[in-house]
Design an enzyme around this catalytic site. Structure first.
Site, PDB file in Angstrom:
ATOM      1  N   SER A 141       1.018  -1.292   0.508  1.00  0.00           N
ATOM      2  CA  SER A 141      -0.159   0.448   0.414  1.00  0.00           C
ATOM      3  C   SER A 141       1.145   1.487  -0.474  1.00  0.00           C
ATOM      4  O   SER A 141       1.826   1.155   0.369  1.00  0.00           O
ATOM      5  CB  SER A 141      -0.457   0.404   1.461  1.00  0.00           C
ATOM      6  OG  SER A 141      -2.021   1.617   1.425  1.00  0.00           O
ATOM      7  N   TYR A 154      -1.615   0.399  10.397  1.00  0.00           N
ATOM      8  CA  TYR A 154      -1.698  -0.224   9.090  1.00  0.00           C
ATOM      9  C   TYR A 154      -0.393  -0.142   8.173  1.00  0.00           C
ATOM     10  O   TYR A 154       0.223  -0.923   7.600  1.00  0.00           O
ATOM     11  CB  TYR A 154      -3.115  -0.349   8.625  1.00  0.00           C
ATOM     12  CG  TYR A 154      -2.581  -0.770   6.968  1.00  0.00           C
ATOM     13  CD1 TYR A 154      -3.776  -1.702   6.901  1.00  0.00           C
ATOM     14  CD2 TYR A 154      -3.447  -0.280   6.304  1.00  0.00           C
ATOM     15  CE1 TYR A 154      -3.512  -1.972   6.231  1.00  0.00           C
ATOM     16  CE2 TYR A 154      -3.102  -0.274   4.864  1.00  0.00           C
ATOM     17  CZ  TYR A 154      -3.476  -1.281   4.458  1.00  0.00           C
ATOM     18  OH  TYR A 154      -3.342  -1.549   3.153  1.00  0.00           O
TER      19      TYR A 154
HETATM   20  N1  LIG Z   1      -8.952  -0.600  -0.843  1.00  0.00           N
HETATM   21  C1  LIG Z   1      -7.701  -0.211  -1.007  1.00  0.00           C
HETATM   22  O1  LIG Z   1      -7.950   0.834  -1.297  1.00  0.00           O
HETATM   23  C2  LIG Z   1      -6.412  -0.822  -0.770  1.00  0.00           C
HETATM   24  C3  LIG Z   1      -5.142   0.014  -0.937  1.00  0.00           C
HETATM   25  C4  LIG Z   1      -4.235   0.084  -0.789  1.00  0.00           C
HETATM   26  C5  LIG Z   1      -3.857  -1.958  -0.237  1.00  0.00           C
HETATM   27  N2  LIG Z   1      -4.975  -2.876  -0.738  1.00  0.00           N
HETATM   28  C6  LIG Z   1      -4.616  -3.650  -0.104  1.00  0.00           C
HETATM   29  O2  LIG Z   1      -4.615  -4.633  -0.762  1.00  0.00           O
HETATM   30  C7  LIG Z   1      -5.577  -5.884  -0.570  1.00  0.00           C
HETATM   31  C8  LIG Z   1      -6.880  -5.830  -0.823  1.00  0.00           C
HETATM   32  O3  LIG Z   1      -7.599  -5.457   0.104  1.00  0.00           O
HETATM   33  P1  LIG Z   1      -9.058  -4.450  -0.274  1.00  0.00           P
HETATM   34  O4  LIG Z   1      -9.189  -3.892  -0.225  1.00  0.00           O
HETATM   35  O5  LIG Z   1     -10.172  -5.958  -1.191  1.00  0.00           O
HETATM   36  O6  LIG Z   1      -9.914  -5.822   1.280  1.00  0.00           O
HETATM   37  P2  LIG Z   1     -11.177  -6.420   1.389  1.00  0.00           P
HETATM   38  O7  LIG Z   1     -12.553  -5.920   0.728  1.00  0.00           O
HETATM   39  O8  LIG Z   1     -11.728  -5.822   3.157  1.00  0.00           O
HETATM   40  O9  LIG Z   1     -11.148  -7.778   1.302  1.00  0.00           O
HETATM   41  C9  LIG Z   1      -9.738  -8.497   2.012  1.00  0.00           C
HETATM   42  C10 LIG Z   1     -10.104 -10.371   2.103  1.00  0.00           C
HETATM   43  O10 LIG Z   1      -9.198 -10.995   2.399  1.00  0.00           O
HETATM   44  C11 LIG Z   1      -9.842 -11.809   3.960  1.00  0.00           C
HETATM   45  N3  LIG Z   1      -9.186 -11.061   4.599  1.00  0.00           N
HETATM   46  C12 LIG Z   1      -8.944 -10.358   5.803  1.00  0.00           C
HETATM   47  N4  LIG Z   1      -8.001 -10.946   6.980  1.00  0.00           N
HETATM   48  C13 LIG Z   1      -7.744 -12.521   6.176  1.00  0.00           C
HETATM   49  C14 LIG Z   1      -6.684 -13.083   6.849  1.00  0.00           C
HETATM   50  N5  LIG Z   1      -6.885 -13.243   8.439  1.00  0.00           N
HETATM   51  N6  LIG Z   1      -7.144 -14.681   6.441  1.00  0.00           N
HETATM   52  C15 LIG Z   1      -7.636 -15.065   5.475  1.00  0.00           C
HETATM   53  N7  LIG Z   1      -8.512 -14.008   4.678  1.00  0.00           N
HETATM   54  C16 LIG Z   1      -8.412 -12.687   5.476  1.00  0.00           C
HETATM   55  C17 LIG Z   1     -11.389 -10.593   3.867  1.00  0.00           C
HETATM   56  O11 LIG Z   1     -12.406 -12.265   4.255  1.00  0.00           O
HETATM   57  P3  LIG Z   1     -12.581 -12.309   5.349  1.00  0.00           P
HETATM   58  O12 LIG Z   1     -12.643 -10.962   6.171  1.00  0.00           O
HETATM   59  O13 LIG Z   1     -13.475 -12.827   5.510  1.00  0.00           O
HETATM   60  O14 LIG Z   1     -11.417 -13.722   5.865  1.00  0.00           O
HETATM   61  C18 LIG Z   1     -11.636 -10.914   2.373  1.00  0.00           C
HETATM   62  O15 LIG Z   1     -12.015 -11.778   1.765  1.00  0.00           O
HETATM   63  C19 LIG Z   1      -5.078  -6.296   1.013  1.00  0.00           C
HETATM   64  O16 LIG Z   1      -3.867  -6.719   0.760  1.00  0.00           O
HETATM   65  C20 LIG Z   1      -4.850  -4.891   1.288  1.00  0.00           C
HETATM   66  O17 LIG Z   1      -4.430  -4.517   2.445  1.00  0.00           O
HETATM   67  C21 LIG Z   1      -5.710  -1.779   0.157  1.00  0.00           C
END
Ligand SMILES: NC(=O)c1ccc[n+]([C@@H]2O[C@H](COP(=O)([O-])OP(=O)(O)OC[C@H]3O[C@@H](n4cnc5c(N)ncnc54)[C@H](OP(=O)(O)O)[C@@H]3O)[C@@H](O)[C@H]2O)c1
Length: 241
Positions: A141, A154
């Site tokens: 990120s 985070y």
């Molecule tokens: N969204 C943004 O703006 C953004 C920006 C920069 C980077 N990122 C990164 O992009 C990636 C995806 O983020 P997202 O926004 O798509 O997040 P999200 O919508 O919250 O999805 C996260 C996924 O990971 C699963 N998860 C979370 N903790 C887990 C664990 N301990 N074990 C197994 N599964 C787990 C969740 O399902 P459960 O909760 O059911 O486990 C869900 O399927 C992450 O690495 C995040 O840090 C996101």
């Protein structure tokens, strides 16, 4: 007729958001997918959808759990090895995010366990299942680089994942290790980061997928990438400019 060897990807956190968007894209290209998430209901919904396109092995569980990681590694072995491991699963921590001086230490440890320790532990668990030329994508990120006030849990967990990835790449010139900033995305995590705010102007996670595919299918050296830059570079080269 010879059976074609499948391309296999393990994507953590593929029940929603970026993980599911990437899984949909690879399913469309007939990759065999191993996916997980903690919430079994949403994971099963994803499996049902993806299984219409390709072979999917879904394993509910928590990446911070060593037994779950061993199960994922076993599935990778049975599938014939991994072409790609995507460490995507991640948590934000408490929402709204506390300032560092008030950050509950047990919550901080939980964030580090999920975002920093678990990705390395999963790489260790599947190290013998990585096919030659396999790619490891650790999703990080911009909060791992920029010291945004309020992002003290985070952000440093992602900074540590970035540096860990860089050292892993230096120690293993035979591996392709990518640490990737996907950019802002309209997802559950992003809404948790901005509670009560309208985030409808943020791009959908599908817009970050082409950049990840560039790393998965291209021939780029290990390093840090931003998904948006990769998509722009690919569009420019395909239009000949
Ligand atoms: N969204 C943004 O703006 C953004 C920006 C920069 C980077 N990122 C990164 O992009 C990636 C995806 O983020 P997202 O926004 O798509 O997040 P999200 O919508 O919250 O999805 C996260 C996924 O990971 C699963 N998860 C979370 N903790 C887990 C664990 N301990 N074990 C197994 N599964 C787990 C969740 O399902 P459960 O909760 O059911 O486990 C869900 O399927 C992450 O690495 C995040 O840090 C996101």
């Amino acid at each position: 007729m010879t059976e074609q060897v499948s391309r296999n990807a393990l994507i953590t956190g593929a029940s929603r958001g970026l993980g599911l968007a990437l899984a949909r894209r690879l399913a469309g290209e007939r990759w065999t997918l191993i996916i997980d998430a903690r919430g079994a209901g949403a994971l099963e919904a994803a499996r049902t959808e993806l299984a219409g396109l390709t072979r999917v092995i879904s394993i509910p569980g928590d990446v911070t759990d060593a037994e779950h990681r061993r199960t994922l590694a076993g599935a990778a072995r049975e599938a014939g090895g991994l072409d790609v491991l995507v460490n995507n699963a991640s948590i934000l921590g408490p929402s709204p995010q506390p300032d560092l001086l008030d950050y509950p230490i047990d919550a901080l440890e939980e964030v580090y366990r999920a975002n920093t320790v678990a990705p390395l532990a999963l790489i260790q668990a599947v190290r013998n299942e990585l096919k030659p030329g396999a790619r490891i994508l650790n999703i990080t990120s911009d909060a791992g680089v920029e010291p945004y006030p309020g992002w003290g849990g985070y952000g440093p967990s992602k900074a540590a994942l970035e540096h860990l990835s860089a050292i892993l790449a230096a120690e293993n010139p035979g591996l392709r290790v990518y640490w990737v900033d996907p950019g802002d995305m309209r997802t559950q995590m992003h809404q948790e980061a901005f509670p009560g705010e309208d985030i409808s102007d943020r791009p959908l996670p599908e817009e970050s997928v082409p950049g990840l595919v560039e790393l998965i299918e291209g021939d780029l050296p290990s390093g840090r990438y931003r998904a948006g830059d990769l998509a722009i570079a690919r569009d420019a080269s395909s239009s000949g400019s």
